[in-house]
Design an enzyme around this catalytic site. Structure first.
Site, short mmCIF file in Angstrom:
data_model
loop_
_atom_site.label_atom_id
_atom_site.label_comp_id
_atom_site.label_asym_id
_atom_site.label_seq_id
_atom_site.Cartn_x
_atom_site.Cartn_y
_atom_site.Cartn_z
CB SER A 137 -0.80 -0.10 1.24
OG SER A 137 -1.51 1.01 1.34
CE1 TYR A 163 -4.20 -3.01 5.49
CE2 TYR A 163 -3.69 -0.60 4.90
CZ TYR A 163 -3.92 -2.09 4.75
OH TYR A 163 -3.85 -2.20 3.24
CE LYS A 216 -1.58 -4.57 3.31
NZ LYS A 216 -1.66 -6.13 2.62
P1 NAD Z 1 -10.87 -7.56 1.10
O1 NAD Z 1 -11.14 -7.81 2.51
O2 NAD Z 1 -12.02 -7.36 0.07
O3 NAD Z 1 -10.27 -9.02 0.59
C1 NAD Z 1 -9.30 -9.69 1.40
C2 NAD Z 1 -9.46 -11.21 1.42
O4 NAD Z 1 -8.96 -11.80 2.08
C3 NAD Z 1 -11.10 -11.51 1.93
O5 NAD Z 1 -11.75 -12.18 1.04
C4 NAD Z 1 -11.03 -12.11 3.25
O6 NAD Z 1 -11.89 -12.94 3.49
C5 NAD Z 1 -9.64 -12.82 3.07
N1 NAD Z 1 -8.73 -13.13 4.11
C6 NAD Z 1 -8.42 -12.39 5.09
N2 NAD Z 1 -7.74 -13.03 5.90
C7 NAD Z 1 -7.34 -14.28 5.33
C8 NAD Z 1 -6.67 -15.39 5.94
N3 NAD Z 1 -5.96 -15.46 7.23
N4 NAD Z 1 -6.79 -16.64 5.39
C9 NAD Z 1 -7.45 -16.79 4.08
N5 NAD Z 1 -8.31 -15.48 3.58
C10 NAD Z 1 -7.97 -14.32 4.40
O7 NAD Z 1 -9.66 -6.24 0.79
P2 NAD Z 1 -9.30 -5.90 -0.53
O8 NAD Z 1 -9.70 -4.62 -0.89
O9 NAD Z 1 -9.79 -6.91 -1.74
O10 NAD Z 1 -7.59 -6.00 -0.35
C11 NAD Z 1 -6.69 -7.00 -0.79
C12 NAD Z 1 -5.42 -6.71 -0.43
O11 NAD Z 1 -5.07 -5.27 -0.78
C13 NAD Z 1 -5.30 -6.62 1.25
O12 NAD Z 1 -4.23 -7.02 1.68
C14 NAD Z 1 -5.34 -5.17 1.61
O13 NAD Z 1 -4.55 -4.72 2.60
C15 NAD Z 1 -4.53 -4.73 0.18
N6 NAD Z 1 -4.76 -3.34 -0.04
C16 NAD Z 1 -6.19 -3.03 -0.31
C17 NAD Z 1 -6.51 -1.53 -0.37
C18 NAD Z 1 -7.96 -0.95 -0.59
O14 NAD Z 1 -7.87 0.21 -0.63
N7 NAD Z 1 -8.75 -2.07 -0.98
C19 NAD Z 1 -5.08 -0.54 -0.64
C20 NAD Z 1 -3.87 -0.91 -0.45
C21 NAD Z 1 -3.60 -2.28 -0.38
#
Ligand code: NAD
Ligand code: UDP
Length: 337
Positions: free
Chosen positions: A124, A149, A153
């Protein structure tokens, strides 16, 4: 390639699964469904006409991860699984470090044991910290993060760098996302936050669809174009395509780091106005107090991803608004509706 996608039932993971399947890759999704939905995966199958191999498991479960890697001949892992609510990470730091950091350690241990050493990691822009000059460039060192958080990362980035340092057979791509929004143009998959949305775009969409009364804009007195914070919003489908391109980066050894953003800052007020212009739906709002920890403005220098991966965030803000609305108006209660 055969790609293991952790967190593939979530927002960005489901969109990436579509792009990989459509590009002819084979995909295995592992997700514990703590914030994802099996309905999303069925809709991915609908969109692509292909079957998604889904394993409901936690990445912290070493036996389960060993079994997945033993049953499938995986070439690379795209690692989305983790928790992402900044505020919750402040009140539950152990949960966040356990899931995001320990989860990645267990995943990498299982990968190492199976001889799978290519990983694309969801990082991120938050790892740049509060002092980095804007636009953020990959050569700027990680800064001081302001919540567990963001720290999780930064910690995982360091773990993956150390892995490459220790064993040159590893290939790591660290993708630093800016602000992904929007939905698949089919309107079948999109962002479906549990409870009150923390993020701006789903909040706007839920006000528009009548699930919430009004948006509170967090602060109107920043030194920005109109006093509200500026961010670099990119379309989730562009972000998903970025992962497809990053598979190229992990075919070479070492660590590569890429910003994935548009390179443009857009203010909160500009977001509200552009949503209304594109959809013709009003979004009542009031300007409230600043949110603790918010930075006034940041956006990406995304030149490296363009030069090395041939990736650009090509979809416009209008596309982001129209696709968000198609998803939200067609699925007012998200996947639960
Ligand atoms: P999201 O919560 O929709 O997707 C994450 C998925 O991981 C979910 O389906 C959840 O059920 C699964 N999960 C969580 N912990 C788990 C575990 N221990 N074992 C198996 N599955 C698990 O989030 P997203 O927005 O799709 O984000 C995906 C990744 O991108 C994350 O790592 C997030 O930190 C990163 N990210 C997201 C953003 C944003 O703005 N959405 C920005 C920067 C980084
Ligand atoms: N924001 C807002 N009201 C909300 C949610 C967010 O004004 O209900 C603002 C927030 O202050 C920030 C921008 O919208 O300036 C983007 O916030 P988001 O949480 O989506 O992303 P991040 O702050 O993590 O970049």
């Amino acid at each position: 390639m055969k790609v293991l996608i952790t967190g593939g039932a979530g927002y960005i993971g489901s969109h990436t699964t579509v792009e990989l399947l459509e590009a002819g890759h084979e995909v295995v999704v592992v997700d514990n469904l703590c914030n994802g939905s099996e309905v999303a995966l069925r809709r991915v199958e609908d969109i692509t006409g292909k079957t998604v191999d889904f394993v409901c498991a936690d990445i912290r479960d070493r036996e389960a991860m060993d079994a997945v890697l033993a049953h499938h001949d995986i070439d690379a892992v795209i690692h989305f699984a983790g928790l992402k609510a900044v505020g919750q990470s402040v009140s539950q730091p152990l949960t966040y470090y356990e899931n995001n950091v320990n989860g990645t350690l267990v995943l990498c241990q299982a990968m190492e044991a199976a001889g799978v050493r290519r990983i694309v990691f969801s990082s991120s822009a938050t790892v740049y910290g509060s002092e980095a000059p804007v636009p953020y460039v990959e050569t700027t060192p990680r800064g001081t993060t302001s919540n567990p958080y963001g720290t999780s990362k930064a910690m995982v980035e360091k773990v993956l760098e150390d892995l490459v340092e220790a064993d040159e057979r590893w290939s790591v791509a660290l993708l630093r996302y800016f602000n992904p929004i929007g939905a698949h143009p089919s309107g079948k998959i999109g962002e479906d936050p549990q409870g009150i949305p923390n993020n701006l775009m789903p909040f706007i969409a839920q006000v528009a669809v009548g699930r919430r009364d009004e948006l509170t804009i967090f602060g109107g007195d920043y030194a920005t174009v109109d006093g509200t914070c500026e961010r670099d919003y990119l379309h989730v489908v562009d972000l998903a395509v970025g992962h497809l391109k990053a598979l190229k980066a992990v075919s070479e050894r070492g660590v590569s780091v890429y910003n994935l953003g548009t390179g443009q800052g857009v203010s909160v007020l500009q977001m509200v106005n552009s949503f209304t212009r594109v959809t013709d739906v009003a979004v009542p709002y009031r300007v409230g107090a600043r949110r603790a920890g918010d930075l006034p403005a940041f956006w990406a220098d995304a030149a490296k991803a363009e030069k090395e991966l041939g990736w650009v965030a090509g979809k416009s803000l209008d596309d982001m608004m129209a696709d968000t609305w198609r998803w939200q108006s067609g699925n007012p209660e998200g996947y639960g509706g």
